[in-house]
Design a protein around this motif. Structure first.
Motif, short mmCIF file in Angstrom:
data_model
loop_
_atom_site.label_atom_id
_atom_site.label_comp_id
_atom_site.label_asym_id
_atom_site.label_seq_id
_atom_site.Cartn_x
_atom_site.Cartn_y
_atom_site.Cartn_z
N ASP A 1 0.82 -1.22 0.00
CA ASP A 1 0.00 0.00 0.00
C ASP A 1 0.85 1.26 0.00
O ASP A 1 0.36 2.34 -0.38
N ARG A 2 2.10 1.16 0.43
CA ARG A 2 2.94 2.35 0.54
C ARG A 2 3.15 3.01 -0.82
O ARG A 2 3.03 4.23 -0.95
N ILE A 3 3.49 2.22 -1.84
CA ILE A 3 3.72 2.81 -3.16
C ILE A 3 2.42 3.30 -3.76
O ILE A 3 2.38 4.33 -4.45
N GLN A 4 1.33 2.62 -3.50
CA GLN A 4 0.05 3.06 -4.03
C GLN A 4 -0.35 4.41 -3.44
O GLN A 4 -0.81 5.30 -4.15
N THR A 5 -0.15 4.55 -2.13
CA THR A 5 -0.46 5.83 -1.48
C THR A 5 0.44 6.94 -2.01
O THR A 5 -0.02 8.06 -2.27
N GLN A 6 1.71 6.63 -2.19
CA GLN A 6 2.65 7.62 -2.70
C GLN A 6 2.28 8.08 -4.10
O GLN A 6 2.29 9.28 -4.41
N LEU A 7 1.95 7.15 -4.97
CA LEU A 7 1.59 7.50 -6.34
C LEU A 7 0.31 8.33 -6.39
O LEU A 7 0.19 9.25 -7.20
N LYS A 8 -0.63 8.01 -5.54
CA LYS A 8 -1.88 8.77 -5.50
C LYS A 8 -1.61 10.21 -5.05
O LYS A 8 -2.19 11.16 -5.59
N THR A 9 -0.72 10.36 -4.06
CA THR A 9 -0.36 11.71 -3.61
C THR A 9 0.34 12.48 -4.73
O THR A 9 0.05 13.67 -4.96
N MET A 10 1.26 11.83 -5.44
CA MET A 10 1.95 12.47 -6.55
C MET A 10 0.96 12.88 -7.63
O MET A 10 1.08 13.97 -8.22
N HIS A 11 -0.02 12.04 -7.87
CA HIS A 11 -1.02 12.36 -8.89
C HIS A 11 -1.88 13.55 -8.46
O HIS A 11 -2.16 14.45 -9.27
N GLN A 12 -2.27 13.57 -7.19
CA GLN A 12 -3.07 14.68 -6.68
C GLN A 12 -2.33 16.01 -6.78
O GLN A 12 -2.94 17.06 -6.99
N LEU A 13 -1.00 15.95 -6.63
CA LEU A 13 -0.18 17.16 -6.73
C LEU A 13 0.13 17.54 -8.18
O LEU A 13 0.75 18.57 -8.43
N GLY A 14 -0.28 16.70 -9.12
CA GLY A 14 -0.04 16.98 -10.53
C GLY A 14 1.39 16.83 -10.97
O GLY A 14 1.81 17.42 -11.97
N LEU A 15 2.17 15.99 -10.25
CA LEU A 15 3.58 15.85 -10.58
C LEU A 15 3.81 15.18 -11.92
O LEU A 15 4.84 15.39 -12.56
N HIS A 16 2.84 14.39 -12.38
CA HIS A 16 2.95 13.75 -13.69
C HIS A 16 2.89 14.77 -14.82
O HIS A 16 3.26 14.46 -15.95
N GLN A 17 2.45 15.98 -14.52
CA GLN A 17 2.43 17.05 -15.51
C GLN A 17 3.76 17.79 -15.59
O GLN A 17 4.01 18.54 -16.53
N LEU A 18 4.63 17.57 -14.59
CA LEU A 18 5.93 18.23 -14.54
C LEU A 18 7.05 17.33 -15.04
O LEU A 18 8.05 17.81 -15.58
N ALA A 19 6.91 16.03 -14.83
CA ALA A 19 7.95 15.07 -15.22
C ALA A 19 7.30 13.71 -15.42
O ALA A 19 6.28 13.40 -14.81
N ASP A 20 7.88 12.90 -16.28
CA ASP A 20 7.38 11.55 -16.49
C ASP A 20 7.75 10.67 -15.30
O ASP A 20 8.82 10.81 -14.72
N ILE A 21 6.87 9.76 -14.94
CA ILE A 21 7.06 8.89 -13.79
C ILE A 21 7.41 7.48 -14.26
O ILE A 21 6.71 6.90 -15.10
N VAL A 22 8.50 6.95 -13.74
CA VAL A 22 8.98 5.61 -14.11
C VAL A 22 9.17 4.79 -12.84
O VAL A 22 9.84 5.21 -11.91
N ILE A 23 8.55 3.62 -12.81
CA ILE A 23 8.73 2.69 -11.69
C ILE A 23 9.84 1.71 -12.04
O ILE A 23 9.80 1.07 -13.09
N ALA A 24 10.84 1.60 -11.15
CA ALA A 24 11.95 0.66 -11.33
C ALA A 24 11.76 -0.48 -10.34
O ALA A 24 12.21 -0.41 -9.19
N ASP A 25 11.07 -1.52 -10.77
CA ASP A 25 10.68 -2.59 -9.88
C ASP A 25 11.74 -3.69 -9.81
O ASP A 25 12.25 -4.15 -10.84
N GLY A 26 12.04 -4.11 -8.59
CA GLY A 26 13.05 -5.15 -8.40
C GLY A 26 12.51 -6.56 -8.48
O GLY A 26 13.25 -7.51 -8.23
#
Length: 289
Positions: A56-81
């Motif tokens: 849930d931690r990454i899901q919460t973080q991504l939702k917060t980033m989306h609410q702040l409109g950060l995807h409009q400032l830079a592209d978001i890339v997940i680097a999954d291990g």
């Protein structure tokens, strides 16, 4: 150099596995990984988020980033291990406007994930990257400040909770003492630049720094946590523009500490890597030309 990095990644939004000829620049050493692109490149910079089973931690973080409109400032890339908890499913990433999911299938831990992300970001032509952990401890509201620093020409920007404006909450005492008494002083001495929060993975790096032949981050030797240490030392040593900016890092009030760093053996290995980086032990012996 840029022409050599202009590699043909698929942009169909479908899962694809890059061939060696498509992925590697000269002798870059990058772990095997799978690319899932959901959208085309739209920005000068991208935000890389290394994760593995963050739930849930990454899901919460991504939702917060989306609410702040950060995807409009830079592209978001997940680097999954190699998460197996479903946290980086298409259904979780697409609504938050994640551009790309990179899934490491080869060996290695955090530094291997970073090599994977850097390789993708450079071949996609991004002018710089911001890195932030995916465990929802860091204040994502600081991301615009990192992007602004990159646009102003800074090459290495370290986030710090220990400078004016920085915030820390519930930091485990042993971690705080290790940063202040060991980690930051050792890295600072090796780098010739005074850092205050060197274990903080919240940072930004320019394209120019990453492709410098004197740096060569794409080596298998960077496998666990040592790539962070190495880059912190090299940026000031090579004369790049370096600074710290204030960030917040909040640990939970109760429950387990969100961290992959556990066990005496891991901590000892990290300590050895720290001193090796500070003493120049990871410097390349020759250019890959």
């Amino acid at each position: 150099m840029d022409e050599e990095l202009d590699l043909a990644f698929e942009r169909t939004g479908k899962r694809s596995e890059p061939s060696e000829s498509d992925l590697l620049h000269t002798s870059w050493q990058v772990p095997d990984f799978v690319i899932t692109e959901y959208a085309p490149k739209t920005a000068r910079y991208c935000i890389g988020i290394p994760v593995i089973n963050e739930g849930d931690r990454i899901q919460t973080q991504l939702k917060t980033m989306h609410q702040l409109g950060l995807h409009q400032l830079a592209d978001i890339v997940i680097a999954d291990g190699g998460s197996r908890d479903g946290s980086v499913s298409d259904a979780n990433l697409k609504p938050c406007h994640v551009r790309t999911l990179l899934t490491k299938t080869g060996s290695g831990k955090l530094s291997a994930q970073l090599r994977m992300f850097f390789a993708y970001a450079l071949t996609q032509g991004y002018e710089g990257v911001v890195i932030i952990d995916g465990n929802n401890k860091d204040g994502v509201d600081a991301i615009p400040a990192f992007l602004e620093a990159l646009s102003q020409g800074w090459d290495y920007v370290q986030g710090s909770r220990y400078i004016p404006g920085g915030i820390e909450e519930n930091t485990p005492l042993i971690r705080k003492l290790s940063v202040k008494l060991i980690h930051a002083p050792v890295i600072s001495l090796g780098a010739g630049f005074r850092y205050t929060d060197t274990t903080n993975g919240f940072r930004a790096l320019s394209r120019q720094f990453l492709i410098d032949e004197r740096v060569q981050p794409f080596r298998h030797i960077f496998d666990t946590y040592n790539l962070h240490y190495y880059l912190s030392v090299m940026a000031p040593q090579l004369g790049y523009r370096v600074k710290e900016i204030p960030v917040s890092r909040r640990y939970p009030n109760a429950g387990p500490t969100p961290s992959k760093i556990k066990g005496l053996k891991t901590h000892w290995s990290m300590l050895m890597q720290l001193f090796r980086a500070a003493l120049g032990g990871y410097r390349p012996t020759s250019h890959h030309r």
